[in-house]
Design an enzyme around this catalytic site. Structure first.
Site, PDB file in Angstrom:
ATOM      1  N   ARG A  17       0.828  -1.211   0.000  1.00 38.56           N
ATOM      2  CA  ARG A  17       0.000   0.000   0.000  1.00 38.56           C
ATOM      3  C   ARG A  17       0.860   1.258   0.000  1.00 38.56           C
ATOM      4  O   ARG A  17       0.378   2.357  -0.283  1.00 38.56           O
ATOM      5  CB  ARG A  17      -0.985  -0.001   1.177  1.00 38.56           C
ATOM      6  CG  ARG A  17      -1.873   1.226   1.249  1.00 38.56           C
ATOM      7  CD  ARG A  17      -3.175   1.054   2.026  1.00 38.56           C
ATOM      8  NE  ARG A  17      -3.046   0.221   3.196  1.00 38.56           N
ATOM      9  CZ  ARG A  17      -2.489   0.598   4.352  1.00 38.56           C
ATOM     10  NH1 ARG A  17      -2.020   1.816   4.494  1.00 38.56           N
ATOM     11  NH2 ARG A  17      -2.415  -0.257   5.358  1.00 38.56           N
ATOM     12  N   TYR A  68     -15.507  19.250 -14.308  1.00 42.51           N
ATOM     13  CA  TYR A  68     -15.980  17.857 -14.364  1.00 42.51           C
ATOM     14  C   TYR A  68     -17.005  17.620 -13.263  1.00 42.51           C
ATOM     15  O   TYR A  68     -16.803  18.021 -12.124  1.00 42.51           O
ATOM     16  CB  TYR A  68     -14.784  16.926 -14.197  1.00 42.51           C
ATOM     17  CG  TYR A  68     -15.167  15.480 -14.071  1.00 42.51           C
ATOM     18  CD1 TYR A  68     -15.753  14.802 -15.140  1.00 42.51           C
ATOM     19  CD2 TYR A  68     -14.958  14.780 -12.890  1.00 42.51           C
ATOM     20  CE1 TYR A  68     -16.119  13.475 -15.027  1.00 42.51           C
ATOM     21  CE2 TYR A  68     -15.321  13.447 -12.767  1.00 42.51           C
ATOM     22  CZ  TYR A  68     -15.900  12.806 -13.846  1.00 42.51           C
ATOM     23  OH  TYR A  68     -16.270  11.496 -13.724  1.00 42.51           O
ATOM     24  N   ASP A 155      -6.819  20.477 -13.341  1.00 42.53           N
ATOM     25  CA  ASP A 155      -7.166  19.186 -13.935  1.00 42.53           C
ATOM     26  C   ASP A 155      -6.751  19.251 -15.399  1.00 42.53           C
ATOM     27  O   ASP A 155      -7.331  20.008 -16.183  1.00 42.53           O
ATOM     28  CB  ASP A 155      -8.677  18.962 -13.781  1.00 42.53           C
ATOM     29  CG  ASP A 155      -9.112  17.571 -14.210  1.00 42.53           C
ATOM     30  OD1 ASP A 155      -8.465  17.012 -15.125  1.00 42.53           O
ATOM     31  OD2 ASP A 155     -10.098  17.062 -13.654  1.00 42.53           O
ATOM     32  N   LYS A 180      -8.575   8.258 -18.914  1.00 44.26           N
ATOM     33  CA  LYS A 180      -8.913   8.866 -20.198  1.00 44.26           C
ATOM     34  C   LYS A 180      -7.732   8.779 -21.182  1.00 44.26           C
ATOM     35  O   LYS A 180      -7.302   7.696 -21.495  1.00 44.26           O
ATOM     36  CB  LYS A 180      -9.387  10.301 -19.978  1.00 44.26           C
ATOM     37  CG  LYS A 180     -10.397  10.453 -18.822  1.00 44.26           C
ATOM     38  CD  LYS A 180     -11.747   9.822 -19.096  1.00 44.26           C
ATOM     39  CE  LYS A 180     -12.635   9.729 -17.868  1.00 44.26           C
ATOM     40  NZ  LYS A 180     -12.881  10.980 -17.167  1.00 44.26           N
TER      41      LYS A 180
HETATM   42  C1  LIG Z   1     -13.196  11.394 -15.876  1.00 46.84           C
HETATM   43  C2  LIG Z   1     -12.668  12.659 -15.328  1.00 46.84           C
HETATM   44  C3  LIG Z   1     -12.307  12.768 -13.970  1.00 46.84           C
HETATM   45  C4  LIG Z   1     -12.497  11.627 -12.986  1.00 46.84           C
HETATM   46  O1  LIG Z   1     -11.600  10.596 -13.210  1.00 46.84           O
HETATM   47  P1  LIG Z   1     -11.913   9.050 -12.840  1.00 46.84           P
HETATM   48  O2  LIG Z   1     -10.709   8.343 -13.326  1.00 46.84           O
HETATM   49  O3  LIG Z   1     -13.187   8.684 -13.528  1.00 46.84           O
HETATM   50  O4  LIG Z   1     -12.071   8.995 -11.351  1.00 46.84           O
HETATM   51  C5  LIG Z   1     -11.771  13.965 -13.529  1.00 46.84           C
HETATM   52  N1  LIG Z   1     -11.629  15.019 -14.360  1.00 46.84           N
HETATM   53  C6  LIG Z   1     -11.975  14.962 -15.660  1.00 46.84           C
HETATM   54  C7  LIG Z   1     -11.785  16.164 -16.523  1.00 46.84           C
HETATM   55  C8  LIG Z   1     -12.509  13.785 -16.188  1.00 46.84           C
HETATM   56  O5  LIG Z   1     -12.868  13.747 -17.479  1.00 46.84           O
END
Ligand SMILES: *Cc1c(COP(=O)(O)O)cnc(C)c1O
Length: 358
Positions: A17, A68, A155, A180
């Site tokens: 962990r 998001y 982000d 993504k």
């Molecule tokens: C999908 C997404 C997230 C969240 O990520 P997960 O891997 O689904 O937890 C955060 N920010 C953006 C811009 C996203 O498209």
């Protein structure tokens, strides 16, 4: 791949962990791309939560109104329980965003002491935003927020470090949904946070261990394999996205197209200055409202109707179907452009629109 929960006593590693050689390999790649030190997390939301946790009790967080939806829902949940003070702003408007920062600067219980990450509040930016593709001025916002004593997180999921490096523009921490574009094949849920400040990295590492927000070695291996083709995937998908945006702009039945590469896009000049390309995502509205949008979304055969983005296959979704996305234009379709041939994608989209009566 290090498939282990435990290690021989006496070495650097003690428990699965806390550290894993496969995480380290992925972190070196992402850290190199972003120009900082990366940490792998269980999901994008796990990385986002770990960063948000830096704000003191009652502390201020300023977030993009069209960030998001998971980020907004998390922050609203925390604000609703008194954990933090939340302000929602239009991040395209630098003055309004900094006014929001000034309102919450220094709020909360300063246990951490000034100078510590998040202690004076946090500005949460996303650029381009998902799914409106709003472009924020990362350098101006970082400088302004820092002056007010707030820390800044960005982000960078939609741009990725191939197109934009927020740490170079003054941002303190970058987060990613590795799910993504970075992993790129829609086969793994994973996240990451990247910073240049060793104190931030140490705090986030400790928090990741204590909350157990760790990715599995298998997932990390898939992400590592996916990230090897990131630059070429983006090059292809981006070229296709630009072409589709241009064609949609003049297609009968389309009421509007959002793509930072279009000259009329509100954030076009800003994106040109701060990004190395305009990305692989676009959004468009249809005349005829929700029913027409749903018909087109479910009328395509090559493009899959479904949520998520950044994979090798194109995905389309009407985001307004979620209660948390009711601020969006109801007929807005978000299109994540994959690696299919541009003419196949256009034939699919154009055909679905023709079938829907456009
Ligand atoms: C999908 C997404 C997230 C969240 O990520 P997960 O891997 O689904 O937890 C955060 N920010 C953006 C811009 C996203 O498209």
């Amino acid at each position: 791949m290090a498939l282990t929960a435990t290690y021989h006593e006496g070495g650097e590693d003690t428990y699965g962990r806390d550290s894993n050689a496969t995480w380290t390999a992925f972190e070196e790649v992402l850290g190199g791309l972003e120009g900082g030190e990366a940490l792998a997390f269980a999901s994008g939301m796990a990385a986002i939560s770990a960063v948000v946790e830096s704000v003191p009790i009652g502390g201020g967080v300023v977030v993009a109104a069209d960030a998001y939806q998971g980020t907004r829902l998390l922050l609203q949940d925390l604000a609703g329980r008194g954990r933090l003070t939340l302000r929602t702003v239009d991040v395209a408007d630098t003055d309004a965003t900094l006014a929001g920062c000034a309102e919450v600067a220094g709020a909360g219980d300063h246990r951490g002491g000034p100078g510590e990450f998040g202690a004076g509040g946090l500005l949460w930016v996303e650029s381009p935003t998902n799914p409106l593709l709003t472009v924020a001025d990362l350098a101006a916002l970082s400088a302004g927020a820092h002056e007010l004593g707030l820390s800044v997180a960005a982000d960078n999921t939609l741009a990725t470090p191939i197109l934009q490096r927020p740490l170079e523009l003054g941002v303190d921490v970058v987060v990613h949904s590795v799910t993504k574009l970075l992993s790129g094949h829609s086969d793994v849920v994973m996240g990451a946070a990247v910073s240049r400040d060793p104190a931030i990295t140490a705090t986030l590492t400790r928090r990741r261990s204590l909350t157990g927000a760790i990715p599995g070695p298998f997932e990390t291996l898939l992400a590592l394999r996916g990230v090897r083709t990131l630059a070429v995937r983006i090059e292809r998908s981006q070229a296709t996205a630009a072409e589709l945006a241009n064609r949609l702009s003049v297609r009968k039945g389309v009421a509007g197209v959002r793509y930072p590469g279009l000259a009329h896009h509100l954030g076009h000049e800003r994106a040109r200055r701060q990004m190395r390309g305009f990305g692989t995502m676009l959004a468009f509205e249809l005349e005829g409202g929700v029913s027409a949008a749903d018909a087109v979304c479910h009328g395509t055969r090559l493009i899959t109707a479904g949520t998520s983005l950044g994979g090798v296959e194109s995905l389309m979704e009407r985001r307004g179907r979620y209660p948390a996305e009711h601020h969006l234009p109801a007929s807005l379709l978000r299109l994540s452009v994959g690696l299919e041939h541009v003419e196949d994608l256009w034939a699919d989209l154009d055909g679905a629109m023709t079938s829907a009566g456009f």
